[in-house]
Write a protein that holds these residues in place. Sequence first.
Motif, short mmCIF file in Angstrom:
data_model
loop_
_atom_site.label_atom_id
_atom_site.label_comp_id
_atom_site.label_asym_id
_atom_site.label_seq_id
_atom_site.Cartn_x
_atom_site.Cartn_y
_atom_site.Cartn_z
N ILE A 148 0.85 -1.17 0.00
CA ILE A 148 0.00 0.00 0.00
C ILE A 148 0.89 1.23 0.00
O ILE A 148 2.09 1.14 0.31
CB ILE A 148 -0.95 0.04 1.21
N GLU B 125 -6.05 -5.78 -2.89
CA GLU B 125 -6.34 -5.63 -4.31
C GLU B 125 -6.92 -4.25 -4.59
O GLU B 125 -7.57 -3.65 -3.72
CB GLU B 125 -7.36 -6.69 -4.74
N PRO B 126 -6.70 -3.73 -5.79
CA PRO B 126 -7.33 -2.46 -6.15
C PRO B 126 -8.83 -2.63 -6.33
O PRO B 126 -9.29 -3.60 -6.93
CB PRO B 126 -6.64 -2.08 -7.47
N MET C 62 -8.14 0.70 -2.26
CA MET C 62 -7.73 -0.69 -2.17
C MET C 62 -8.69 -1.43 -1.26
O MET C 62 -9.33 -0.82 -0.38
CB MET C 62 -6.31 -0.78 -1.62
#
Length: 285
Positions: free
Chosen positions: A86, A138-139, A123
Amino acid sequence: MEAIASLPPDQHVAVRSIVTRRLSPLRYPRLAGIVILVASLPPVSAVGQANRHIVEADPLTAEEQLERFHVPPGFRVQLVAAEPRIAKPINLAFDDRGRLLLTQSVEYPFPAPADRPGRDAVMVLSDFGPDGRAARIEPLVPGLNIPIGVTPVDDGAVVYSIPNLYRCRDSNGDGQLDERRVLYREFGARDTHGMVNNITPWVDGWLYICHGFANSSEVSGADGSTIAMQSGNTFRARPDGSHVEYFTHGQVNPFGLAFDERGDVFSADCHTLPAYQLLRGAWYP
């Protein structure tokens, strides 16, 4: 100028006094700017002392920093996620599946220019282990521009990204909220340190939201409701884009909203008295 700057600090006052008396701006208008510049020179020693506030050691890893926290008895700190998985996390919100939505920014504090898409994202973190770590990161909403506010809704999320408040949903079932519809536009972003943030839903069906320092915004709902905000304010909006209205006026740079079990709402502010209980329609310094 260079000769004066090189003098010992205890001689600066005397030199400035002589310059100010003998080179009066009324007699020598072209030299007035020189007098101001000379008077504003810091002592040479102060320049060297400023470097003392810059940490010379290498930055700690997240794991090393974790060991340095001091918390009250009964509390503990766990590492959920860290760089490089991140980047610059700003705002957090859990959805009804227990997943953690996190806004992150690569662009901050300089917005992406108009000729390219933003590199920021919401995210989604999930599969938390006993140690608190998120196994999956994950996005969820890519291509954003300094998103500092997010809240999940039934079909996706409401997200702030310069310059609008968007409702985002998954149009094709791939797990990303690729469809983006503007709910309210346009919010000021002259100062990216204080923008629309902390989108907080409540049981009354409204979204309660902070409006930050030094920015001016005039936004409208689909029903024609309009508010004009300058600097710190809080407002509330319907999550379908239909209506927007003031909640409170003032504060310097509110960031953070929370309701208690009685329905009272509190905010944090960049101020000497940072914690406020907010009353609808009230004005704050």
